[in-house]
Design an enzyme around this catalytic site. Structure first.
Site, PDB file in Angstrom:
ATOM      1  N   ASP A  75       0.876  -1.180   0.000  1.00  0.00           N
ATOM      2  CA  ASP A  75       0.000   0.000   0.000  1.00  0.00           C
ATOM      3  C   ASP A  75       0.912   1.229   0.000  1.00  0.00           C
ATOM      4  O   ASP A  75       2.122   1.117   0.206  1.00  0.00           O
ATOM      5  CB  ASP A  75      -0.879   0.000   1.262  1.00  0.00           C
ATOM      6  CG  ASP A  75      -1.772   1.237   1.375  1.00  0.00           C
ATOM      7  OD1 ASP A  75      -2.363   1.643   0.359  1.00  0.00           O
ATOM      8  OD2 ASP A  75      -1.864   1.819   2.476  1.00  0.00           O
ATOM      9  N   TYR A  82      -0.627   8.430  -2.208  1.00  0.00           N
ATOM     10  CA  TYR A  82      -0.644   8.144  -3.647  1.00  0.00           C
ATOM     11  C   TYR A  82      -1.795   8.892  -4.334  1.00  0.00           C
ATOM     12  O   TYR A  82      -1.742   9.154  -5.526  1.00  0.00           O
ATOM     13  CB  TYR A  82      -0.849   6.645  -3.896  1.00  0.00           C
ATOM     14  CG  TYR A  82       0.403   5.781  -3.820  1.00  0.00           C
ATOM     15  CD1 TYR A  82       1.611   6.270  -3.349  1.00  0.00           C
ATOM     16  CD2 TYR A  82       0.348   4.444  -4.238  1.00  0.00           C
ATOM     17  CE1 TYR A  82       2.731   5.456  -3.275  1.00  0.00           C
ATOM     18  CE2 TYR A  82       1.474   3.632  -4.184  1.00  0.00           C
ATOM     19  CZ  TYR A  82       2.664   4.136  -3.691  1.00  0.00           C
ATOM     20  OH  TYR A  82       3.761   3.327  -3.636  1.00  0.00           O
ATOM     21  N   GLY A  83      -2.828   9.178  -3.553  1.00  0.00           N
ATOM     22  CA  GLY A  83      -4.047   9.746  -4.131  1.00  0.00           C
ATOM     23  C   GLY A  83      -3.857  11.064  -4.860  1.00  0.00           C
ATOM     24  O   GLY A  83      -4.677  11.448  -5.692  1.00  0.00           O
ATOM     25  N   CYS A 115      -4.236  -1.362  -2.045  1.00  0.00           N
ATOM     26  CA  CYS A 115      -4.418   0.082  -2.210  1.00  0.00           C
ATOM     27  C   CYS A 115      -5.300   0.282  -3.434  1.00  0.00           C
ATOM     28  O   CYS A 115      -4.981  -0.226  -4.518  1.00  0.00           O
ATOM     29  CB  CYS A 115      -3.044   0.722  -2.419  1.00  0.00           C
ATOM     30  SG  CYS A 115      -3.102   2.470  -2.837  1.00  0.00           S
ATOM     31  N   ASN A 116      -6.409   0.980  -3.231  1.00  0.00           N
ATOM     32  CA  ASN A 116      -7.321   1.214  -4.366  1.00  0.00           C
ATOM     33  C   ASN A 116      -6.675   2.091  -5.423  1.00  0.00           C
ATOM     34  O   ASN A 116      -6.887   1.905  -6.618  1.00  0.00           O
ATOM     35  CB  ASN A 116      -8.598   1.903  -3.885  1.00  0.00           C
ATOM     36  CG  ASN A 116      -9.518   0.956  -3.160  1.00  0.00           C
ATOM     37  OD1 ASN A 116     -10.449   0.438  -3.743  1.00  0.00           O
ATOM     38  ND2 ASN A 116      -9.246   0.700  -1.888  1.00  0.00           N
ATOM     39  N   THR A 117      -5.873   3.059  -4.952  1.00  0.00           N
ATOM     40  CA  THR A 117      -5.251   3.998  -5.886  1.00  0.00           C
ATOM     41  C   THR A 117      -4.263   3.258  -6.784  1.00  0.00           C
ATOM     42  O   THR A 117      -4.267   3.447  -8.015  1.00  0.00           O
ATOM     43  CB  THR A 117      -4.549   5.116  -5.082  1.00  0.00           C
ATOM     44  OG1 THR A 117      -5.465   5.603  -4.099  1.00  0.00           O
ATOM     45  CG2 THR A 117      -4.115   6.239  -5.973  1.00  0.00           C
ATOM     46  N   GLU A 127      -4.202   8.330   8.718  1.00  0.00           N
ATOM     47  CA  GLU A 127      -2.792   7.947   8.867  1.00  0.00           C
ATOM     48  C   GLU A 127      -2.166   8.695  10.049  1.00  0.00           C
ATOM     49  O   GLU A 127      -1.314   8.180  10.749  1.00  0.00           O
ATOM     50  CB  GLU A 127      -2.059   8.248   7.556  1.00  0.00           C
ATOM     51  CG  GLU A 127      -0.687   7.676   7.442  1.00  0.00           C
ATOM     52  CD  GLU A 127      -0.606   6.359   6.645  1.00  0.00           C
ATOM     53  OE1 GLU A 127       0.446   5.741   6.704  1.00  0.00           O
ATOM     54  OE2 GLU A 127      -1.582   5.963   5.979  1.00  0.00           O
ATOM     55  N   CYS A 149     -10.984   2.939  -0.341  1.00  0.00           N
ATOM     56  CA  CYS A 149      -9.617   3.263   0.080  1.00  0.00           C
ATOM     57  C   CYS A 149      -9.362   2.379   1.294  1.00  0.00           C
ATOM     58  O   CYS A 149     -10.224   2.273   2.188  1.00  0.00           O
ATOM     59  CB  CYS A 149      -9.506   4.737   0.462  1.00  0.00           C
ATOM     60  SG  CYS A 149      -7.918   5.156   1.220  1.00  0.00           S
ATOM     61  N   THR A 150      -8.201   1.743   1.311  1.00  0.00           N
ATOM     62  CA  THR A 150      -7.959   0.753   2.368  1.00  0.00           C
ATOM     63  C   THR A 150      -7.696   1.392   3.739  1.00  0.00           C
ATOM     64  O   THR A 150      -7.585   0.685   4.737  1.00  0.00           O
ATOM     65  CB  THR A 150      -6.792  -0.169   1.972  1.00  0.00           C
ATOM     66  OG1 THR A 150      -5.656   0.627   1.602  1.00  0.00           O
ATOM     67  CG2 THR A 150      -7.185  -1.047   0.805  1.00  0.00           C
ATOM     68  N   HIS A 151      -7.613   2.714   3.779  1.00  0.00           N
ATOM     69  CA  HIS A 151      -7.507   3.393   5.074  1.00  0.00           C
ATOM     70  C   HIS A 151      -8.880   3.499   5.764  1.00  0.00           C
ATOM     71  O   HIS A 151      -8.945   3.651   6.980  1.00  0.00           O
ATOM     72  CB  HIS A 151      -6.975   4.822   4.899  1.00  0.00           C
ATOM     73  CG  HIS A 151      -5.506   4.901   4.642  1.00  0.00           C
ATOM     74  ND1 HIS A 151      -4.935   4.478   3.471  1.00  0.00           N
ATOM     75  CD2 HIS A 151      -4.488   5.362   5.421  1.00  0.00           C
ATOM     76  CE1 HIS A 151      -3.618   4.691   3.539  1.00  0.00           C
ATOM     77  NE2 HIS A 151      -3.334   5.229   4.704  1.00  0.00           N
TER      78      HIS A 151
HETATM   79  N1  DGL Z   1      -4.868   3.403   0.926  1.00  0.00           N
HETATM   80  C1  DGL Z   1      -4.857   3.990  -0.374  1.00  0.00           C
HETATM   81  C2  DGL Z   1      -6.048   3.506  -1.176  1.00  0.00           C
HETATM   82  O1  DGL Z   1      -6.616   2.474  -0.904  1.00  0.00           O
HETATM   83  C3  DGL Z   1      -4.803   5.473  -0.530  1.00  0.00           C
HETATM   84  C4  DGL Z   1      -4.087   6.383   0.352  1.00  0.00           C
HETATM   85  C5  DGL Z   1      -3.223   7.370  -0.397  1.00  0.00           C
HETATM   86  O2  DGL Z   1      -3.703   8.354  -0.957  1.00  0.00           O
HETATM   87  O3  DGL Z   1      -2.042   7.095  -0.410  1.00  0.00           O
HETATM   88  O4  DGL Z   1      -6.418   4.167  -2.140  1.00  0.00           O
END
Ligand code: DGL
Length: 268
Positions: free
Chosen positions: A13, A45-46, A76-78, A156, A188-190
């Site tokens: 992630d 990453y977003g 990570c979805n992104t 986070e 989003c996995t957060h």
């Molecule tokens: N956990 C990430 C997701 O599932 C995104 C967090 C990020 O922006 O880095 O998209």
């Protein structure tokens, strides 16, 4: 390349949010060894371009391949939206991949929902991956999506279950685009960490779907199909981050359900 059931599952992630997926996987598959990589130096990453996310993801997967992983879970979805196809092409036949988008799309389709909302990072929303994949299955499902870029850094940093998170969540979920939905996808996995607050916002009237257990089920199914399920009890777990801080380590336990030791790993 021949995979052996003994080899670990790699999970990555942008940061420690993917630990929500790792946690679901270890509960569903307690005999599997895990190597986790959180790219904390490049978080979030977003806000990055698709090219940058692809570059980071390729580098991380090369590292996980060096660790002999039999499967890589893009937690990570992104990264799943921007890099899954590229990774499949690049590592064709060398390792199994599971992304976090497809299992969630499948639960929407199977759940019979008619009007779903999607909240995610800017990059995931801009890719329209959920909208396109859900519409591919069923044109009649209405998909309403909004970017919620403050949520991942907020979580986070450990800001949830409090006044600050409640007001950020309220203001995002009150967006007119999300009116009258019957399910909300936490893409989003957060976000599983703020699921109770989101449930509270909707008073239990909207189904909240996330990519933890559904992804763990997909991992299980794929390993079973490929005859790669491990049965030994001597599991090993490693949690690498590209940038270590004490605060990451403290927050990590909230995502994984217990204290874990983060190890700094420089792969750039
Ligand atoms: N956990 C990430 C997701 O599932 C995104 C967090 C990020 O922006 O880095 O998209």
């Amino acid at each position: 390349m021949k995979h052996l059931a003994e080899q670990p599952i790699g999970i990555f992630d942008s940061g420690i949010g993917g630990l929500t997926v790792a946690n679901a996987i270890r509960h569903a598959l307690p005999h599997e060894s895990i190597i986790y990589f959180g790219d904390t130096i490049h978080l979030p990453y977003g806000d990055k371009s698709a090219d940058a996310i692809r570059y980071y993801s390729l580098k991380i997967c090369k590292f996980l391949m060096e660790q002999q992983c039999k499967m890589i879970v893009i937690a990570c979805n992104t990264a799943s939206s921007a890099a899954y196809d590229v990774l499949l092409d690049f590592f064709e036949g060398k390792v199994l991949f599971v992304n976090v988008v497809d299992p969630l799309v499948q639960s929407v389709v199977n759940g019979g929902y008619k009007n779903v909302g999607v909240i995610a990072t800017k990059a995931t929303i801009n890719s329209s991956i959920y909208k396109n994949k859900i519409k591919n299955y069923n044109q009649r499902i209405k998909v309403n999506q909004i970017a919620t870029p403050l949520l991942a850094p907020m979580i986070e940093e450990g800001f949830y279950s409090g006044n600050i998170s409640a007001s950020v969540i309220d203001s995002y979920l009150s967006h007119p685009e999300l009116e009258n939905i019957d399910a909300l996808l936490l893409a989003c996995t957060h976000y599983p960490l703020i699921k109770p607050e989101i449930n509270q916002f909707y008073g239990g009237k909207v189904d909240i779907l996330d990519s933890t257990d559904v992804v763990a089920n997909s991992v299980h199914e794929m390993l079973f199909r490929e005859n790669l399920l491990r049965s030994n009890n001597d599991v090993a777990e490693h949690f690498y981050v590209s940038d270590y801080t004490d605060s990451f380590e403290q927050t990590a336990k909230n995502f994984y359900g217990e204290h874990i030791k983060l190890e700094a790993k420089h792969i750039w």
